[in-house]
Write a protein that holds these residues in place. Structure first.
Motif, short mmCIF file in Angstrom:
data_model
loop_
_atom_site.label_atom_id
_atom_site.label_comp_id
_atom_site.label_asym_id
_atom_site.label_seq_id
_atom_site.Cartn_x
_atom_site.Cartn_y
_atom_site.Cartn_z
N ALA A 94 4.63 14.00 1.59
CA ALA A 94 3.95 12.73 1.42
C ALA A 94 4.83 11.58 1.91
O ALA A 94 4.36 10.68 2.62
N GLU A 95 6.11 11.59 1.53
CA GLU A 95 7.01 10.53 1.96
C GLU A 95 7.19 10.56 3.48
O GLU A 95 7.20 9.51 4.15
N ASP A 96 7.33 11.77 4.06
CA ASP A 96 7.50 11.89 5.50
C ASP A 96 6.26 11.42 6.25
O ASP A 96 6.36 10.81 7.32
N ALA A 97 5.08 11.70 5.68
CA ALA A 97 3.84 11.31 6.35
C ALA A 97 3.71 9.80 6.41
O ALA A 97 3.28 9.24 7.43
N VAL A 98 4.08 9.11 5.35
CA VAL A 98 4.02 7.66 5.36
C VAL A 98 5.03 7.08 6.35
O VAL A 98 4.74 6.13 7.09
N GLN A 99 6.22 7.67 6.38
CA GLN A 99 7.22 7.21 7.35
C GLN A 99 6.73 7.41 8.77
O GLN A 99 6.92 6.55 9.65
N ASP A 100 6.08 8.55 9.03
CA ASP A 100 5.52 8.82 10.36
C ASP A 100 4.45 7.80 10.72
O ASP A 100 4.38 7.30 11.86
N ALA A 101 3.60 7.45 9.74
CA ALA A 101 2.55 6.46 10.00
C ALA A 101 3.15 5.10 10.33
O ALA A 101 2.64 4.38 11.21
N MET A 102 4.23 4.72 9.66
CA MET A 102 4.89 3.45 9.96
C MET A 102 5.45 3.45 11.38
O MET A 102 5.34 2.45 12.10
N THR A 103 6.02 4.57 11.79
CA THR A 103 6.55 4.68 13.16
C THR A 103 5.44 4.55 14.18
O THR A 103 5.57 3.87 15.21
N ARG A 104 4.31 5.20 13.91
CA ARG A 104 3.17 5.12 14.82
C ARG A 104 2.64 3.69 14.90
O ARG A 104 2.23 3.23 15.97
N ALA A 105 2.64 2.98 13.79
CA ALA A 105 2.17 1.60 13.80
C ALA A 105 3.04 0.73 14.69
O ALA A 105 2.54 -0.13 15.44
N LEU A 106 4.35 0.94 14.64
CA LEU A 106 5.26 0.15 15.46
C LEU A 106 5.06 0.41 16.95
O LEU A 106 5.36 -0.44 17.79
N GLU A 115 0.78 -1.24 0.00
CA GLU A 115 0.00 0.00 0.00
C GLU A 115 0.81 1.29 0.00
O GLU A 115 0.25 2.36 -0.24
N ARG A 116 2.13 1.23 0.28
CA ARG A 116 2.90 2.47 0.40
C ARG A 116 2.79 3.35 -0.84
O ARG A 116 2.57 4.55 -0.76
N LEU A 117 2.95 2.74 -2.01
CA LEU A 117 2.92 3.51 -3.25
C LEU A 117 1.58 4.21 -3.43
O LEU A 117 1.52 5.39 -3.79
N ARG A 118 0.48 3.50 -3.17
CA ARG A 118 -0.84 4.11 -3.34
C ARG A 118 -1.03 5.29 -2.38
O ARG A 118 -1.55 6.33 -2.76
N ILE A 119 -0.57 5.13 -1.13
CA ILE A 119 -0.76 6.19 -0.14
C ILE A 119 0.09 7.41 -0.50
O ILE A 119 -0.39 8.55 -0.47
N VAL A 120 1.37 7.18 -0.82
CA VAL A 120 2.24 8.29 -1.19
C VAL A 120 1.70 9.02 -2.42
O VAL A 120 1.63 10.26 -2.45
N ALA A 121 1.30 8.26 -3.43
CA ALA A 121 0.78 8.88 -4.66
C ALA A 121 -0.46 9.71 -4.38
O ALA A 121 -0.64 10.81 -4.93
N SER A 122 -1.34 9.21 -3.52
CA SER A 122 -2.56 9.94 -3.20
C SER A 122 -2.24 11.24 -2.47
O SER A 122 -2.81 12.30 -2.76
N LEU A 123 -1.31 11.20 -1.51
CA LEU A 123 -0.95 12.42 -0.78
C LEU A 123 -0.26 13.43 -1.68
O LEU A 123 -0.46 14.64 -1.53
N ILE A 124 0.56 12.96 -2.60
CA ILE A 124 1.21 13.90 -3.53
C ILE A 124 0.16 14.59 -4.39
O ILE A 124 0.23 15.80 -4.64
N ARG A 125 -0.82 13.83 -4.86
CA ARG A 125 -1.87 14.45 -5.67
C ARG A 125 -2.61 15.52 -4.89
O ARG A 125 -2.94 16.58 -5.42
N ARG A 126 -2.87 15.27 -3.62
CA ARG A 126 -3.65 16.22 -2.84
C ARG A 126 -2.86 17.44 -2.38
O ARG A 126 -3.41 18.54 -2.31
#
Length: 434
Positions: A39-51, A21-32
């Protein structure tokens, strides 16, 4: 479940979710937002929160939806902390348009009225590979933003410092903003032409993954190129037929199926004819055969001619499916190289054709073609003297082969190739003694 086991389960679930799902999420945030780094930092932050959250709260029923929401919230937080009006407007854009995408999580991509797939992942791929960007920028962006490799990994793959690679990425993103490169999939009419640019980037990634053909596999780069080709063929399945996408996938699968046998246990180069074919990846070869058949079917639907990737894949298929080197149909391989030379003229193609002719009709026939090959672009290319030396050796003329092997050694770009040529030189010296 022990704490260690729970942690392992979380890491495995997160890794699987990120891969899917990373690619879909990053691509969606870049579009918005229009902000690639955010976008890349937001996904990295979400991964950290998941851990942090998943070990105590449990792995969510829908990890992809959880990660999507967490990344979106992280992006909103980042925008909230920003002072500019532009970022504030970007925050509103995020909050106003998330519901539909959350509901469609995991669904098939949409197809517009012209039959072109409307998918954020495709938008991102085509933007990264836009012809207005220099090739080095296209490659770097594709690996970082589409494939998700870390900057350090990309820098090591291309033998530059991390700081240099970071500067390339910054310049590429600035070029996209400054040049107004659109974040969209090309129209149906432009898709084949623009698609060729994307395929060129993917194949360059793949060949870079083999360190210039020396057999040194840079796994993250080579395998990401295959993964992206698979994704592209899937996303474009409902678009106008794209036979070359499937052909490129087949080509890379055939070539990568031999990855485990390119070097021996000492790290020395093993020629194709000497590789243990029982260790080739049969499943990967089978996938390549299926992709090549699908490519041919797509070509027939549009009544098109066989493109360069189709011809290269057919050549690779002959090598990958032959039970032995001796049973390879080199006459057919030589014919395919001749067709490839007409479709995509190149001195390297002509060199390969000469070698194939030498193996099909005898080494002297191949040498005659090499004698006709006079192209300055091959100056300094170690495989030219290596090919001539090998054909002379096969013709029983080791003394004549020796200087060409020595020239190839001077030009060889990698240690495995140099060690191989040193061994060959020792052999022909021994054979040429009276």
């Amino acid at each position: 479940m022990s704490e260690r086991t729970a942690t392992d389960a979380v890491r495995e679930a997160l890794a699987a979710t990120v891969a899917a799902e990373r690619l879909r999420i990053v691509a969606s945030l870049i579009r918005r937002t229009g902000d690639w780094e955010l976008a890349e930092d937001a996904v990295q932050d979400a991964m950290t929160r998941a851990l942090t959250a998943w070990p105590t709260r449990g792995i969510p029923d829908n990890p992809a939806a959880w990660l999507t929401t967490a990344a979106r919230n992280a992006a909103v937080d980042m925008l909230r902390r920003a002072a500019s009006e532009r970022r504030t407007a970007g925050r509103a854009a995020i909050e106003a348009a998330v519901d539909r995408e959350d509901q469609a999580l995991g669904s098939a991509p949409d197809v517009d009225a012209l039959g072109v797939v409307d998918d954020d992942r495709l938008r991102l791929i085509f933007t990264c590979c836009h012809p207005a960007l220099p090739m080095e920028a296209r490659v770097a962006l594709t690996l970082r933003t589409v494939a998700g490799l870390e900057v350090g990994e990309i820098a090591r793959a291309f033998l530059v410092s991390e700081a240099t690679m970071q500067k390339r990425l910054v310049r590429a993103r600035a070029r996209i903003r400054g040049a107004g490169i659109p974040y969209r999939v090309p129209s149906a009419e432009a898709l084949p032409e623009r698609g060729q640019g994307v395929l060129a980037v993917l194949y360059l990634l793949f060949t870079e993954g083999y360190a210039g053909g020396s057999g040194l596999v840079r796994v993250p780069v080579a395998e990401e190129a295959i993964r992206l080709a698979r994704l592209l063929s899937t996303l474009l399945v409902d678009a106008p037929p794209q036979p070359e996408v499937l052909a490129l996938l087949a080509l890379m699968l055939f070539q990568h199926s031999r990855a485990a046998t390119r070097l021996d246990e000492k790290g020395d180069l093993v020629l194709l004819e000497d590789q243990d074919r029982a260790r080739w990846d049969a499943a990967m070869i089978g996938e390549g055969v299926a992709a090549l058949a699908a490519s041919e079917s797509a070509r027939r639907r549009i009544d098109g001619v066989a493109g360069p990737y189709r011809l290269q894949a057919e050549i690779a298929r002959h090598h990958a499916t032959a039970p032995s080197a001796e049973s390879t149909d080199f006459a057919r391989v030589a014919e395919l190289y001749a067709r490839l030379a007409r479709v995509a003229p190149s001195p390297v193609v002509e060199l390969n054709r000469a070698v194939a002719v030498g193996l099909a009709e005898g080494p002297l026939a191949g040498i005659a073609l090499l004698d006709e090959l006079d192209d300055a672009r091959l100056d300094g290319y170690h495989l030219l003297p290596a090919a001539r030396a090998d054909l002379l050796r096969r013709a029983g003329r080791p003394a004549e082969a020796l200087p060409h092997y020595e020239r190839a050694l001077e030009l060889a770009p990698s240690d495995p190739e140099r060690r191989f040529l040193v061994r060959r030189i020792a052999e022909v010296r021994s054979d040429s003694r009276p």
